[in-house]
Design a protein around this motif. Structure first.
Motif, PDB file in Angstrom:
ATOM      1  N   ARG A   1       4.953  -1.211   0.212  1.00 49.23           N
ATOM      2  CA  ARG A   1       4.274  -1.228  -1.079  1.00 49.23           C
ATOM      3  C   ARG A   1       3.416  -2.477  -1.250  1.00 49.23           C
ATOM      4  NH1 ARG A   1       5.395  -3.238  -6.293  1.00 49.23           N
ATOM      5  NH2 ARG A   1       4.584  -1.925  -7.979  1.00 49.23           N
ATOM      6  N   THR A   2       3.950  -3.619  -0.896  1.00 51.32           N
ATOM      7  CA  THR A   2       3.209  -4.879  -1.055  1.00 51.32           C
ATOM      8  C   THR A   2       1.943  -4.865  -0.213  1.00 51.32           C
ATOM      9  OG1 THR A   2       5.236  -6.103  -1.514  1.00 51.32           O
ATOM     10  CG2 THR A   2       3.344  -7.382  -0.787  1.00 51.32           C
TER      11      THR A   2
ATOM     12  N   GLY B   1      -2.458  -6.184   0.492  1.00 50.88           N
ATOM     13  CA  GLY B   1      -3.014  -6.569   1.777  1.00 50.88           C
ATOM     14  C   GLY B   1      -2.009  -7.151   2.756  1.00 50.88           C
ATOM     15  N   PHE B   2      -2.494  -7.350   3.986  1.00 52.97           N
ATOM     16  CA  PHE B   2      -1.646  -7.736   5.096  1.00 52.97           C
ATOM     17  C   PHE B   2      -1.037  -9.128   4.926  1.00 52.97           C
ATOM     18  CE2 PHE B   2      -1.512  -9.622   9.496  1.00 52.97           C
ATOM     19  CZ  PHE B   2      -0.346  -8.986   9.883  1.00 52.97           C
TER      20      PHE B   2
ATOM     21  N   LEU C   1       5.947 -11.709   2.504  1.00 54.02           N
ATOM     22  CA  LEU C   1       7.151 -10.973   2.122  1.00 54.02           C
ATOM     23  C   LEU C   1       8.071 -10.782   3.323  1.00 54.02           C
ATOM     24  CD1 LEU C   1       8.560  -9.306  -0.203  1.00 54.02           C
ATOM     25  CD2 LEU C   1       7.508  -7.308   0.864  1.00 54.02           C
ATOM     26  N   ALA C   2       7.481 -10.443   4.482  1.00 52.47           N
ATOM     27  CA  ALA C   2       8.255 -10.226   5.695  1.00 52.47           C
ATOM     28  C   ALA C   2       9.015 -11.492   6.102  1.00 52.47           C
ATOM     29  CB  ALA C   2       7.347  -9.765   6.835  1.00 52.47           C
TER      30      ALA C   2
ATOM     31  N   ARG D   1       1.257  -4.462   8.574  1.00 52.14           N
ATOM     32  CA  ARG D   1      -0.036  -4.218   9.221  1.00 52.14           C
ATOM     33  C   ARG D   1      -0.449  -2.760   9.095  1.00 52.14           C
ATOM     34  NH1 ARG D   1      -4.677  -4.948   9.342  1.00 52.14           N
ATOM     35  NH2 ARG D   1      -5.909  -4.713  11.235  1.00 52.14           N
ATOM     36  N   VAL D   2       0.467  -1.870   9.376  1.00 56.35           N
ATOM     37  CA  VAL D   2       0.158  -0.435   9.320  1.00 56.35           C
ATOM     38  C   VAL D   2      -0.261  -0.022   7.916  1.00 56.35           C
ATOM     39  CG1 VAL D   2       1.144   1.882   9.511  1.00 56.35           C
ATOM     40  CG2 VAL D   2       1.630   0.169  11.271  1.00 56.35           C
ATOM     41  N   PHE D   3       0.466  -0.503   6.908  1.00 51.79           N
ATOM     42  CA  PHE D   3       0.208  -0.069   5.541  1.00 51.79           C
ATOM     43  C   PHE D   3      -0.881  -0.875   4.848  1.00 51.79           C
ATOM     44  CE2 PHE D   3       4.069   2.135   6.391  1.00 51.79           C
ATOM     45  CZ  PHE D   3       3.993   3.275   5.613  1.00 51.79           C
TER      46      PHE D   3
END
Length: 205
Positions: A29-30, A35-36, A42-43, A169-171
């Protein structure tokens, strides 16, 4: 510890890190919304939160739960309440408009705030506590040296943060983001509903 033990630990924990849950959902969601780069912050928080649970396990979490089993119930209900609160916020603001341009990080979504969101999301979910306090510990010899503990925490951070960076990255890709902007209300409510279900499942199991 042997290389084989480290390898087994790595893959077992990687499977746990990749399993769908509140942390992965928030990373999706973030990154979709912001954006990445923000997804990466967050990661990092998610990885640090996992390290806190792992460190607690290494230094006696299983023993604490055995002595005071009610503590796990308290953690479960507190975590469920937190996830339901996040779900409510997502659902409530699902129809709010979203800017198509990604501005610089505002004050209320600074890197530190995003890191703390990742940490608090991990700590609110007692499932990592159960994993680290049970399955995780079976791969660690009782007399493991301190350097092995440091290496283990490095593995935990690498797996949890690294997987969620990939998710981010994907989202955050343009096509994924465009699809999100077209279906924002629906996707936000789906995410909110999934978080609510995770919270309810946590409270009832």
């Amino acid at each position: 510890m042997s290389l084989a033990a480290f390898t087994a630990l790595y893959f077992v924990h990687l499977a746990a890190a990749m399993s769908p849950g509140p942390a992965v959902l928030l990373a999706m969601r973030t990154s979709l919304r912001e954006g990445f780069v923000r997804g990466v912050w967050l990661a990092i928080g998610i990885g640090l939160g996992a390290c806190i649970w792992a460190a607690a396990a290494l230094f006696g979490l299983a023993l604490v739960f055995k002595i005071a089993p009610g503590l796990l119930s308290v953690l479960k209900f507190a975590g469920a309440a937190y996830l339901l609160w996040l779900a409510f916020k997502m659902w409530r603001h699902a129809s709010d408009p979203l800017e198509t341009d990604l501005p610089r990080l505002p004050q209320d979504r600074s890197p530190l705030r995003l890191i703390w969101l990742g940490i608090s999301t991990q700590l609110a979910n007692p499932k990592p506590a159960v994993f680290f306090g049970t399955i995780f510990l079976t791969f660690i010899p009782p007399a493991a040296p301190l350097w092995a503990y440091a290496a283990i925490l490095g593995i935990v951070f690498f797996n949890d943060a690294g997987w969620n960076v990939i998710v981010a990255r994907v989202f955050s890709l343009a096509k994924t983001r465009a699809a999100y902007l077209n279906l924002k209300s629906v996707i936000e409510r789906v995410f909110g509903g999934l978080l609510a279900l995770l919270g309810l499942k946590l409270a009832l199991t």
